[in-house]
Design an enzyme around this catalytic site. Structure first.
Site, PDB file in Angstrom:
ATOM      1  N   ASN A  26      17.400  97.604  43.011  1.00 41.99           N
ATOM      2  CA  ASN A  26      18.269  97.063  44.024  1.00 41.99           C
ATOM      3  C   ASN A  26      19.102  95.865  43.588  1.00 41.99           C
ATOM      4  OD1 ASN A  26      16.311  95.329  44.240  1.00 41.99           O
ATOM      5  ND2 ASN A  26      15.502  96.335  46.072  1.00 41.99           N
ATOM      6  N   ASP A 220      18.712 104.385  53.362  1.00 41.25           N
ATOM      7  CA  ASP A 220      18.106 103.049  52.873  1.00 41.25           C
ATOM      8  C   ASP A 220      19.329 102.115  52.481  1.00 41.25           C
ATOM      9  OD1 ASP A 220      15.779 101.211  52.527  1.00 41.25           O
ATOM     10  OD2 ASP A 220      16.663 101.678  50.321  1.00 41.25           O
TER      11      ASP A 220
END
Ligand code: COA
Length: 347
Positions: A26, A220
């Protein structure tokens, strides 16, 4: 994993290992929460489908029906190896519980730590007729206590599901603000976001229906965008509330995954995420809400220390109501976590 679990049995347990690569990261540089959710679901899908096909004539695929609340205990780093082990821990007539544990291994030092524990429920659907739910072959338990504990978990999730089924609500329009610069920072409107995705073959099972893990990864991703827009720092997934998958999403559908912030505490934020499915080429079918869930995110500094979160500014009555509801969920889970911690220290 269940402390009463039986010895390793290839029909009931599986372990998958994979090195975490830069494209799993991420923006904070650790592994994306969605990637972990996808790996968890893949392991659960394999073991439950294998188990459901271990008896009987009619072949089936296990569809993900529910994921219990999942906490992200520790970040997984790029370069580490993720070991995902999944075990069937309870079977009801048409549903099977799979418990999954994720361990991160630093292969340079040999250090290992648990990053996630999750509990998933699958339902076998006939390969010939996807609307036909098949029976699950029963497992043998090591003792009556193990079976009784499983039955309690099964009854508890059934009760909880009844309460949340009503909550799924109306399909909402994509939250795409072209005029974001005109919105006031830290409001719901400012950070709300959507992703639009065409469901392709690589997202689907052999049935032509979306894997639950693919959906969770997209959810998500949207929650992460909302969180980052709100606080403008690096953010990570802290937990996901229980998710129920009521409706199948088919190959060729367009899905809109939308997220809006509902609550902020000192150092965490709650984001509500919706998945709406649109069967674009089938005019006779309506758009529908496939799933919704709450994600909790935290913001971290370069050393991985949680940062303060700017308070969410609520503008409408609905936003204020959602904020209060989010606060209740926050206080309840905090109290539960504290009592679990206390119980552990007293053992
Ligand atoms: N969580 C756990 N179990 C569930 C569930 C949920 N949210 N919804 C249904 N079930 C279980 C029921 O308890 C029952 O099992 P049991 O007899 O052992 O108790 C079994 O599913 C069948 O229930 P039934 O009422 O006959 O089926 P249904 O009409 O509720 O359909 C699904 C259940 C799972 C097949 C249906 O909800 C579905 O297709 N969901 C989407 C699955 C999917 O595509 N997942 C990936 C999404 S991206």
């Amino acid at each position: 994993m269940d402390q009463h679990s039986a010895p390793f049995c290839p029909l009931r347990a599986i372990q998958i290992s994979r090195i975490m690569r830069p494209d799993d990261a991420n923006i904070a540089g650790s592994v994306h929460g969605g990637t972990i959710l996808k790996m968890i679901e893949e392991a659960g899908f394999i073991i439950s489908t294998r188990h459901c096909n271990s008896q009987g004539e009619e072949h089936s695929m296990a569809a993900l029906a529910r994921v219990e609340r999942t906490d992200f205990l520790s970040p997984m780093c790029i370069g580490e190896v993720a070991h995902v082990s999944a075990e069937i821990t309870y079977t009801a007539k048409h549903s099977v519980e799979v418990q999954v544990q994720v361990i991160a291994e630093n292969i340079l030092t040999g250090d290992k730590r648990i990053t996630n524990r999750a509990s998933l429920w699958y339902v076998p659907l006939s390969i010939r007729n996807v609307d036909k739910v098949l029976e699950v072959p029963p497992i043998e338990y090591t003792d009556t206590e193990q079976e009784e504990n499983g039955r309690k978990r099964y009854e508890a999730q059934k009760l909880e599901r009844l309460a949340t089924k009503q909550k799924n609500g109306d399909v909402i329009l994509p939250m795409i603000s072209l005029d974001r610069h005109t919105k006031e920072p830290h409001t719901v409107n400012f950070s709300q976001s959507s992703l639009i995705h065409l469901v392709g073959p690589s997202d689907c099972t052999l049935h032509g229906f979306v894997h639950g893990g693919v959906t969770m990864k997209l959810m998500d991703e949207v929650a992460g965008i909302v969180a980052a827009r709100h606080c403008k720092t690096n953010v990570v997934t802290a937990s996901v509330d229980a998710i129920n998958f009521h409706r199948k999403i088919q190959k060729g559908f367009v899905i809109t995954v939308s997220g809006r912030m509902t609550f902020t505490s000192n150092k965490s934020m709650e984001i509500e995420v919706f998945v709406d499915a649109d069967p674009i080429v089938e005019d006779t079918r309506e758009r529908f809400r496939a799933v919704s869930a709450y994600f909790t995110y935290v913001s971290l500094d370069e050393k991985g220390k949680p940062l303060s979160i700017p308070e969410l500014k609520t503008e409408t009555e609905d936003e204020k109501k959602r904020f209060e509801e989010g606060k209740m969920r926050y206080l309840q889970t905090k109290a539960k976590r504290q009592s679990e911690k206390l119980a552990l220290t007293q053992q």
